[in-house]
Write a protein that holds these residues in place. Structure first.
Motif, short mmCIF file in Angstrom:
data_model
loop_
_atom_site.label_atom_id
_atom_site.label_comp_id
_atom_site.label_asym_id
_atom_site.label_seq_id
_atom_site.Cartn_x
_atom_site.Cartn_y
_atom_site.Cartn_z
N VAL A 106 0.77 -1.08 -0.05
CA VAL A 106 0.05 -0.01 -0.07
C VAL A 106 0.82 1.47 0.00
O VAL A 106 0.65 2.32 -0.65
CB VAL A 106 -1.05 0.02 1.13
CG1 VAL A 106 -1.69 1.33 1.28
CG2 VAL A 106 -1.98 -1.03 1.04
N ASN A 107 2.19 1.20 0.79
CA ASN A 107 2.86 2.19 0.81
C ASN A 107 3.84 2.39 -0.31
O ASN A 107 4.72 3.27 -0.56
CB ASN A 107 3.66 2.40 2.08
CG ASN A 107 2.75 2.89 3.39
OD1 ASN A 107 2.57 4.03 3.34
ND2 ASN A 107 2.67 2.15 4.28
N CYS A 108 3.98 1.58 -1.27
CA CYS A 108 4.89 1.41 -2.41
C CYS A 108 6.27 1.28 -1.92
O CYS A 108 7.20 2.14 -2.50
CB CYS A 108 4.71 2.62 -3.18
SG CYS A 108 2.85 2.92 -3.63
N PHE A 109 6.38 0.26 -0.83
CA PHE A 109 7.82 0.25 -0.35
C PHE A 109 8.45 -0.99 -0.95
O PHE A 109 7.56 -2.30 -0.97
CB PHE A 109 7.96 -0.03 1.09
CG PHE A 109 7.73 1.13 1.74
CD1 PHE A 109 7.61 2.58 1.40
CD2 PHE A 109 7.34 1.24 3.41
CE1 PHE A 109 7.29 3.80 2.00
CE2 PHE A 109 7.05 2.32 3.77
CZ PHE A 109 7.02 3.68 3.26
N PRO A 110 9.46 -1.22 -1.72
CA PRO A 110 9.84 -2.66 -2.03
C PRO A 110 10.29 -3.48 -1.15
O PRO A 110 11.33 -3.12 -0.20
CB PRO A 110 11.00 -2.21 -3.02
CG PRO A 110 11.63 -1.12 -2.65
CD PRO A 110 10.57 -0.18 -1.97
N GLN A 141 -3.69 -11.56 -2.58
CA GLN A 141 -4.56 -10.65 -2.64
C GLN A 141 -4.20 -9.49 -1.91
O GLN A 141 -4.58 -8.28 -1.78
CB GLN A 141 -5.73 -11.20 -2.00
CG GLN A 141 -5.91 -11.71 -0.66
CD GLN A 141 -6.92 -12.08 -0.06
OE1 GLN A 141 -8.19 -11.74 -0.31
NE2 GLN A 141 -6.78 -13.44 0.43
N PHE A 142 -2.74 -9.87 -1.12
CA PHE A 142 -2.45 -8.55 -0.17
C PHE A 142 -1.10 -8.02 -0.70
O PHE A 142 -0.51 -7.00 0.09
CB PHE A 142 -2.30 -9.14 1.15
CG PHE A 142 -3.47 -9.43 1.65
CD1 PHE A 142 -4.33 -8.57 2.10
CD2 PHE A 142 -3.69 -10.94 2.12
CE1 PHE A 142 -5.58 -8.89 2.64
CE2 PHE A 142 -5.04 -11.24 2.82
CZ PHE A 142 -5.79 -10.34 3.07
N CYS A 143 -0.44 -8.51 -1.77
CA CYS A 143 0.97 -7.90 -2.29
C CYS A 143 0.68 -7.98 -3.77
O CYS A 143 -0.22 -8.07 -4.42
CB CYS A 143 1.98 -9.01 -1.82
SG CYS A 143 1.81 -10.52 -2.36
N LYS A 144 1.93 -7.30 -4.26
CA LYS A 144 2.07 -6.92 -5.54
C LYS A 144 2.20 -8.20 -6.48
O LYS A 144 1.68 -8.36 -7.59
CB LYS A 144 3.22 -5.96 -6.00
CG LYS A 144 3.46 -5.40 -7.28
CD LYS A 144 4.48 -4.64 -7.55
CE LYS A 144 4.97 -4.10 -8.79
NZ LYS A 144 6.24 -3.27 -8.88
N ALA A 162 11.26 -12.14 -7.97
CA ALA A 162 10.69 -11.52 -6.82
C ALA A 162 11.39 -9.92 -6.46
O ALA A 162 10.69 -8.92 -6.34
CB ALA A 162 10.82 -12.02 -5.48
N ILE A 163 12.73 -9.95 -6.98
CA ILE A 163 13.35 -8.58 -6.67
C ILE A 163 12.89 -7.71 -7.93
O ILE A 163 12.68 -6.37 -7.58
CB ILE A 163 14.91 -8.81 -6.64
CG1 ILE A 163 15.56 -9.31 -5.35
CG2 ILE A 163 15.51 -7.46 -6.89
CD1 ILE A 163 16.89 -9.97 -5.61
N ARG A 164 13.01 -8.07 -9.12
CA ARG A 164 12.52 -7.43 -10.35
C ARG A 164 10.89 -6.87 -9.92
O ARG A 164 10.54 -5.64 -10.16
CB ARG A 164 12.53 -8.19 -11.62
CG ARG A 164 12.32 -7.08 -12.70
CD ARG A 164 12.55 -7.94 -14.03
NE ARG A 164 13.97 -7.94 -14.38
CZ ARG A 164 14.83 -7.05 -14.76
NH1 ARG A 164 14.24 -5.64 -15.02
NH2 ARG A 164 16.04 -7.20 -14.94
N THR A 165 10.10 -7.81 -9.63
CA THR A 165 8.98 -7.11 -9.43
C THR A 165 8.71 -6.26 -8.38
O THR A 165 7.85 -5.25 -8.23
CB THR A 165 7.82 -8.49 -9.06
OG1 THR A 165 8.30 -9.46 -10.09
CG2 THR A 165 6.36 -8.09 -8.94
N GLY A 172 6.57 -2.34 -4.54
CA GLY A 172 5.68 -2.82 -3.58
C GLY A 172 6.28 -4.23 -2.99
O GLY A 172 7.31 -4.60 -3.18
N GLY A 173 5.29 -4.88 -2.21
CA GLY A 173 5.63 -6.09 -1.70
C GLY A 173 5.35 -7.38 -2.40
O GLY A 173 4.42 -7.51 -3.17
#
Length: 577
Positions: A106-110, A141-144, A162-165, A172-173
């Protein structure tokens, strides 16, 4: 097999050096992608993974609860621009970490949460395995994005995806599921090494076309009351110089959202943070830079906003545009590239701010600053101590320590600290963010200390502190330079509510001596009842550079229900029967 082909395992047994396993491949993949720290809680099936990561040179920081570990990983992603890594056990541990993963998204933190999981052939038939759960389905349903690795030879691919996404487009997460059997799977070492790769340029620069740039410039040039709103996406972008140059060259007033504070110093003459309401209500053209028109900005709706306002929006994700209001001038791209392109495209003098708008904002700002000064002056001598009395003492000490990170959560503690404590350095303020979630405090603080090595001051409401308070032990175990300041008014929102008819404490009542709590873990505890005592304790604790906590005793009657968002409380039948 020759002696040269033997090596020692962690248990001291000789093993074939021509072989590797899933645990080693995870660590090797993380190291290849320059992961320097992992945050987590050990247990089945990831304990040996944590041990090996630490032995290989990755810093492993072990927490008391997965939610706090996840929040730390998320904050690390924001602070470094690289995905923070959280390591959790299966099922309940995974679910605890999922709270932080969702918040990061939600906060757009990787962030990447790597969890061990139970055996697929047992889980899928619901045979009742140890900590059985379809974690991949729960996470989606809760992550990118969410991925599962089924073979050891695919671990490198899974980590890379996972890292690229996590980094590409809007950060995001990402969830990465690795079953226990895959972690223990043994394969040929050469095959394993060949299956790993380093992610190249996961977040390439993206610049909008000249037509889009000219449309935005024309809108700003024709505005009578222009405004720039800086969000935490602007802070994450590390486009500090480009943003400063554009704002100062055009003269447009700007409003920093809380985690964008410090991109330009809070005392900058173009800042309208002290007259936010007027700026939003009157502006006719607003450029959003890494900021979203979500609930924190009233969805762009009147009467909080001018009903005729035209929006320019700078965002890496095109799907965000038009989510709440029509966007007259979309600028889809990374913040740094867009701001640099605007600077290069804007002719000197093309954008000029009308004097009446500057004067209107300056007059209101001066009036609001004077009102706040009177409130602070009254709080300075109030007894019992008020929130504002403690906060201005903290503010004064932080001015002496501009490199200190500030972590802030609570209701009144968050609202009042945000308006009282200015920031001079970018990305040095972390708070509850888009979800307004409590419990981020000590996880965020630990990440800031681990990733930077600089001192951290965590300003906590006593209720918010309780969500992650046990992480004081983590802070002390790792001897981190974190000073936790608890604004203790003995309650959720406030501590003076009448007890219920049942004789139990009121639902909002709390009771704690937090200074004694940290002493149990070997840290330094202080109890402060006046602003002078708060300042002295904080100054001493920062000078020591050791784990410390200041328990600030606040008037239980000070505080507002739900802080500044009381309007979100439902209004039903409120009269007791």
């Amino acid at each position: 097999m020759t002696i040269a082909s033997l090596r020692e395992s962690e248990a001291g047994d000789a093993v074939d050096a021509r072989l590797t396993d899933g645990i080693h491949l995870v660590v090797d993949a993380l190291k290849l992608n320059e992961v320097e720290a992992v945050y987590g809680v050990v247990g089945i099936p990831i304990t040996d993974l944590a041990r090996l990561a630490q032995a290989s040179g990755i810093r492993y920081v072990g927490f008391r609860h997965e939610s706090a570990a996840g929040h730390a990983a998320a904050a690390a992603g924001f602070l470094t621009g690289r995905p923070g890594i959280c390591l959790t056990v299966s099922a309940p541990g995974f679910l605890n970490g999922l709270v932080a993963l969702a918040n990061a998204t939600v906060n757009c933190f990787p962030m990447v949460q790597i969890s061990g999981s139970s055996e697929r052939h047992l889980v899928d038939l619901q045979r009742g395995d140890y900590e059985e759960m379809d974690q991949l389905a729960a996470a989606r349903q809760f992550c990118k994005a969410a991925y599962r690795v089924h073979r050891a030879q695919d671990i490198g691919r899974g980590v890379a995806r996972a890292i690229r996404t996590a980094l590409s487009g809007r950060p995001g997460g990402v969830y990465l599921d690795i079953p226990a059997a895959v972690l223990g799977e043994v394969i040929d070492a050469d095959l394993g090494a060949a299956s790993l790769w380093r992610v190249v340029d996961p977040a390439p620069r993206q610049v909008p076309g000249t037509e889009a740039l000219d449309r935005a410039i024309e809108l700003l040039a024709g505005a009578r009351r222009p405004l720039v709103v800086l969000g935490k996406g602007a802070a994450y972008a590390r486009a500090d110089e480009e943003i400063r140059r554009f704002v100062e060259r055009t003269g447009v007033p700007y409003l920093p959202m809380s985690m964008a504070k410090g991109l330009l110093p809070d005392d900058h003459p173009q800042s309208v943070a002290s007259t936010r309401s007027l700026a939003l209500r009157r502006a006719d053209v607003v450029m959003l830079v890494g900021a979203r028109l979500n609930w924190l900005l009233g969805h762009g709706d009147a009467p909080q906003w001018n009903p005729d306002v035209k929006f320019i929006q700078v965002d890496i994700a095109g799907a965000e545009l038009d989510s709440n209001q029509p966007i007259a001038a979309p600028l889809v791209g990374d913040v740094g590239s867009v701001m640099q392109a605007l600077i290069e495209r804007t002719e000197p003098g093309r954008i000029a701010v009308p004097v009446p708008w500057r004067d209107e904002l300056s007059a209101r700002s001066a009036d609001n600053v004077a009102k706040m000064s009177r409130r602070l002056e009254a709080a300075e001598t109030a007894h019992p101590m008020k929130f504002l009395g403690a906060l201005q003492a903290i503010r004064d000490v932080l001015r002496e320590n501009p490199r200190a990170y500030v972590v802030n959560e609570g209701a009144n503690a968050l609202d009042l600290a945000r308006n009282t404590i200015g920031m001079q350095v970018p990305r040095h303020r972390l708070d509850s963010g888009t979800w307004g979630v409590m419990g981020i405090g000590l996880g965020f603080a630990i990440a800031a200390a681990v990733e930077s090595g600089d001192p951290v001051v965590a300003i906590e409401g006593d209720s918010a502190f309780g969500f992650s308070g046990m992480e004081l032990e983590t802070i002390c175990r790792y001897d981190l330079p974190i000073v936790t300041v608890v604004l203790n008014n003995s309650g959720v929102y406030r501590g003076d509510a009448a007890a219920s008819a049942s004789g139990d404490p009121a639902p909002t009542a709390l009771q704690a001596r937090h200074d004694l709590m940290i002493a149990a873990f070997g840290g330094r505890g202080y109890r402060a009842t006046t602003p002078e005592e708060v300042a002295a304790a904080l100054r001493e604790a920062l000078a020591l550079g050791k784990p410390a906590l200041v328990d600030c005793v606040i008037d239980p009657a000070d505080g507002t229900e739900s802080g500044n968002i009381a309007h979100l409380n439902p209004k039903g039948i409120t009269v007791q029967r």
